[in-house]
Enzyme design. Structure first.
Site, PDB file in Angstrom:
ATOM      1  N   ASP A 104      -7.939  -5.682   0.155  1.00 47.64           N
ATOM      2  CA  ASP A 104      -8.403  -6.550  -0.998  1.00 47.64           C
ATOM      3  C   ASP A 104      -8.018  -8.012  -0.830  1.00 47.64           C
ATOM      4  OD1 ASP A 104      -9.729  -4.310  -2.310  1.00 47.64           O
ATOM      5  OD2 ASP A 104      -7.850  -3.816  -3.033  1.00 47.64           O
TER       6      ASP A 104
ATOM      7  N   HIS B 257       0.880  -1.333   0.088  1.00 52.84           N
ATOM      8  CA  HIS B 257      -0.113   0.132   0.080  1.00 52.84           C
ATOM      9  C   HIS B 257       0.843   1.223  -0.094  1.00 52.84           C
ATOM     10  CE1 HIS B 257      -3.214   2.767   1.118  1.00 52.84           C
ATOM     11  NE2 HIS B 257      -4.139   1.904   0.764  1.00 52.84           N
TER      12      HIS B 257
HETATM   13  N1  CMC Z   1       3.836  -7.289  -5.062  1.00 50.90           N
HETATM   14  C1  CMC Z   1       5.258  -7.179  -5.207  1.00 50.90           C
HETATM   15  N2  CMC Z   1       6.127  -6.232  -5.126  1.00 50.90           N
HETATM   16  C2  CMC Z   1       5.450  -5.061  -4.524  1.00 50.90           C
HETATM   17  C3  CMC Z   1       4.150  -4.980  -4.081  1.00 50.90           C
HETATM   18  C4  CMC Z   1       3.308  -6.132  -4.569  1.00 50.90           C
HETATM   19  N3  CMC Z   1       2.128  -6.362  -4.206  1.00 50.90           N
HETATM   20  N4  CMC Z   1       3.777  -3.694  -3.727  1.00 50.90           N
HETATM   21  C5  CMC Z   1       5.000  -3.071  -3.978  1.00 50.90           C
HETATM   22  N5  CMC Z   1       5.861  -3.736  -4.166  1.00 50.90           N
HETATM   23  C6  CMC Z   1       7.209  -3.444  -4.370  1.00 50.90           C
HETATM   24  C7  CMC Z   1       7.702  -2.530  -5.426  1.00 50.90           C
HETATM   25  O1  CMC Z   1       7.895  -3.170  -6.639  1.00 50.90           O
HETATM   26  C8  CMC Z   1       8.910  -1.544  -4.815  1.00 50.90           C
HETATM   27  O2  CMC Z   1       9.859  -2.389  -4.972  1.00 50.90           O
HETATM   28  P1  CMC Z   1      11.504  -1.781  -5.281  1.00 50.90           P
HETATM   29  O3  CMC Z   1      11.479  -0.785  -4.024  1.00 50.90           O
HETATM   30  O4  CMC Z   1      12.353  -2.942  -5.491  1.00 50.90           O
HETATM   31  O5  CMC Z   1      11.317  -1.072  -6.690  1.00 50.90           O
HETATM   32  C9  CMC Z   1       8.446  -1.439  -3.444  1.00 50.90           C
HETATM   33  O6  CMC Z   1       7.855  -2.737  -3.195  1.00 50.90           O
HETATM   34  C10 CMC Z   1       7.817  -0.217  -3.206  1.00 50.90           C
HETATM   35  O7  CMC Z   1       6.565  -0.314  -3.856  1.00 50.90           O
HETATM   36  P2  CMC Z   1       6.010   0.916  -4.543  1.00 50.90           P
HETATM   37  O8  CMC Z   1       5.768   0.451  -6.213  1.00 50.90           O
HETATM   38  O9  CMC Z   1       6.856   2.156  -4.510  1.00 50.90           O
HETATM   39  O10 CMC Z   1       4.690   1.331  -3.880  1.00 50.90           O
HETATM   40  P3  CMC Z   1       3.331   2.213  -4.366  1.00 50.90           P
HETATM   41  O11 CMC Z   1       3.192   3.135  -3.062  1.00 50.90           O
HETATM   42  O12 CMC Z   1       3.735   3.033  -5.606  1.00 50.90           O
HETATM   43  O13 CMC Z   1       2.220   1.031  -4.723  1.00 50.90           O
HETATM   44  C11 CMC Z   1       0.536  -0.265  -4.736  1.00 50.90           C
HETATM   45  C12 CMC Z   1       1.320   0.714  -3.950  1.00 50.90           C
HETATM   46  C13 CMC Z   1      -0.841  -0.514  -3.773  1.00 50.90           C
HETATM   47  C14 CMC Z   1       0.028   0.257  -6.046  1.00 50.90           C
HETATM   48  C15 CMC Z   1       1.389  -1.566  -4.936  1.00 50.90           C
HETATM   49  O14 CMC Z   1       1.856  -1.881  -3.521  1.00 50.90           O
HETATM   50  C16 CMC Z   1       0.636  -2.527  -5.614  1.00 50.90           C
HETATM   51  O15 CMC Z   1       0.445  -2.454  -6.799  1.00 50.90           O
HETATM   52  N6  CMC Z   1      -0.028  -3.648  -4.768  1.00 50.90           N
HETATM   53  C17 CMC Z   1      -0.764  -4.910  -5.632  1.00 50.90           C
HETATM   54  C18 CMC Z   1      -2.149  -4.165  -5.744  1.00 50.90           C
HETATM   55  C19 CMC Z   1      -2.956  -3.919  -4.635  1.00 50.90           C
HETATM   56  O16 CMC Z   1      -3.334  -4.930  -3.850  1.00 50.90           O
HETATM   57  N7  CMC Z   1      -3.787  -2.891  -4.708  1.00 50.90           N
HETATM   58  C20 CMC Z   1      -4.679  -2.487  -3.769  1.00 50.90           C
HETATM   59  C21 CMC Z   1      -4.274  -1.274  -2.824  1.00 50.90           C
HETATM   60  S1  CMC Z   1      -5.259  -1.348  -1.291  1.00 50.90           S
HETATM   61  C22 CMC Z   1      -6.824  -0.949  -1.894  1.00 50.90           C
HETATM   62  C23 CMC Z   1      -6.759   0.452  -2.846  1.00 50.90           C
HETATM   63  O17 CMC Z   1      -6.527   1.508  -2.399  1.00 50.90           O
HETATM   64  O18 CMC Z   1      -7.480   0.302  -3.885  1.00 50.90           O
END
Ligand code: CMC
Length: 437
Positions: free
Chosen positions: A371, A313
């Site tokens: 989720d 998240h």
């Molecule tokens: N699986 C694998 N790696 C992950 C995931 C994941 N679900 N989430 C984050 N990471 C990694 C990401 O690749 C990054 O790695 P690195 O530092 O090596 O580059 C690190 O963790 C930090 O992540 P980020 O991409 O900077 O995080 P973000 O804040 O941009 O993204 C997120 C947040 C929710 C979009 C992402 O965690 C994600 O895509 N999760 C899966 C989809 C999901 O479950 N979404 C629902 C969110 S809660 C309900 C809502 O708000 O709708």
């Protein structure tokens, strides 16, 4: 409406090349990190700030929802989500989000009555559905039909009139379950069910979803309670992507129905509200506990591009408090439905445990989000996967419209218009096509 309780605290920014300094005011909220007010930055220095994805940018002041991502805290108008999920109900939470306070008994009765009187949709709207293919994704239908509401309710699109704004808010909260259930009924070729105002909000939704006109349909009270709780858990979540989209659309003066349609479109993506659907697809793809390790290896391999859906998240760097309540609700629903063994739940729990003990996820502070478990509950309740994000939209509508309403009342809000770091071509001469090589 900016409120700064700080004692004229400032942050000084120094340009190391020109030596120019600028003192930027620091704003204090009630709780949470301080905020540097950069509104004068460009005028005084000629600099923009760069923050793709707004990871360090406060786009607005708000009094509605507070999240402490490190501690896993979520408050609506100061009340903890755990308390609301346990002790309140969705209508009360709607009132709280929209009006700022929990209702008295009389206020609640009145509110429930008013919402229930707006549950039907204009009869002409029924014909819209026929324009969609039967296999259309219900979120596609939601984007279209909710956007079309502004073509029907002209008497509540004047955003300068507080009464019209309130009526539009009530209409949206009340009609979303009706439209969502219609989208489902259309996809399975069953007749639309008119709402029943003698039923509670969640109960009525389940009735419109699963009832048919030819026989009596009794809503299981445990499922109605679970549905209500799922709605509470999704009701609002601060300045997330869809809420920010609603605010951005609202900042242009667009009518509330159009703004909420924009929010629905933004919610659809798998990184946001589409994640609950994606979690179930992922669990299906993994299929068996013995494949978890191989799947996680793909997740950890950045080149593969696979994400662990329902994990991670932007704000929570700890367990999402909603996920805890969701997990508990999951057991209650499976129990009520006498489902002794749910392989998907077993798989999800094993996956969670392995991920929570894996350095990749530990180092990045990736925990289950709301989720991760919601899809399993919704599937057990009989919802097809394609409806999961629609349910999120039904619940989030009250959050969106409360945030929209706050924006309209906020004298400091301007049209949302970010700037950019331009890295394209410098000015160049136009070359006629005959001379291009
Ligand atoms: N699986 C694998 N790696 C992950 C995931 C994941 N679900 N989430 C984050 N990471 C990694 C990401 O690749 C990054 O790695 P690195 O530092 O090596 O580059 C690190 O963790 C930090 O992540 P980020 O991409 O900077 O995080 P973000 O804040 O941009 O993204 C997120 C947040 C929710 C979009 C992402 O965690 C994600 O895509 N999760 C899966 C989809 C999901 O479950 N979404 C629902 C969110 S809660 C309900 C809502 O708000 O709708």
């Amino acid at each position: 409406m900016a409120t700064s309780k700080g004692k004229n605290e400032t942050v000084t920014l120094i340009d190391n090349i020109s030596g120019k300094r600028v003192d930027l005011p620091v704003l204090n909220g009630t709780i949470g990190p301080k905020v540097i007010d950069i509104r004068r930055l460009y005028a005084e220095t000629g600099f923009f700030t760069y923050d793709p994805g707004y990871t360090a940018t406060g786009s607005t002041e708000s009094r509605i929802t507070y999240i402490d991502g490190d501690k896993g805290v979520l408050l609506h108008r100061g009340y903890a989500i755990e308390d609301l999920a346990e002790k309140s109900d969705f209508m009360e939470v709607c009132y709280l989000l929209l009006k700022g306070e929990l209702p008295t008994k009389e206020q609640k009765t009145r509110f429930e009555h008013d919402i229930s009187r707006h549950t039907m949709v204009h009869e002409q709207l029924n014909f819209f559905f026929r324009g969609f293919r039967r296999d259309a994704h219900p979120m596609a239908i939601m984007c279209g039909v909710v956007g079309a509401l502004s073509a029907f309710y002209h008497d509540s699109t004047d955003i300068t009139d507080p009464r019209q704004r309130m009526i539009a808010s009530y209409r949206l909260v009340a009609k979303m379950p009706t439209i969502a259930a219609m989208a489902y009924k259309y996809s399975i070729g069953q007749p639309f069910m008119y709402p029943r105002n003698d039923l509670k909000f969640a109960e009525n939704f389940l009735y419109m979803m699963f009832g048919v006109p030819c026989e009596e349909y009794k809503v299981n009270p445990v499922l109605a309670k679970a549905m209500d709780r799922i709605f509470i858990l999704h009701a609002d979540h601060e300045q997330n992507a869809s809420t920010s989209t609603v605010r951005m659309a609202g900042s242009t003066g667009a009518n509330p129905f159009a703004c909420i349609a924009a929010g629905i479109a933004s919610l659809w993506g798998p990184a946001h509200g589409g994640a609950n659907e994606a979690v179930l697809k992922m669990l299906g793809e993994i299929g068996d506990k013995k494949h978890i390790k191989a799947y996680l290896a793909r997740v950890k391999d950045k080149k593969d591009g696979t994400m662990l859906m329902g994990f991670g998240h932007r704000v929570y760097k700890n367990y999402d408090p909603r996920a805890k309540v969701m997990q508990k609700t999951c057991y209650e629903v499976l129990d009520a439905l006498k489902i002794k063994n749910e392989p998907l739940l077993d798989l999800a729990m094993e996956l969670e445990q392995i991920a929570l003990n894996d350095n990749y996820f530990v180092d990045r502070k990736l925990y289950p989000n709301v989720d991760f478990y919601s899809g399993i509950i919704l599937k057990a309740m009989g919802f097809p996967t394609s409806m999961f994000t629609v349910l999120f939209a039904v619940a989030r509508t009250v959050g969106w419209i409360s945030q929209w309403s706050e924006l309209i009342d906020d004298k400091e809000q301007k049209i949302g218009r970010p700037r950019q770091l331009y890295t394209g071509a410098e000015p160049r001469k136009f070359v006629p096509i005959s001379k291009r090589t």
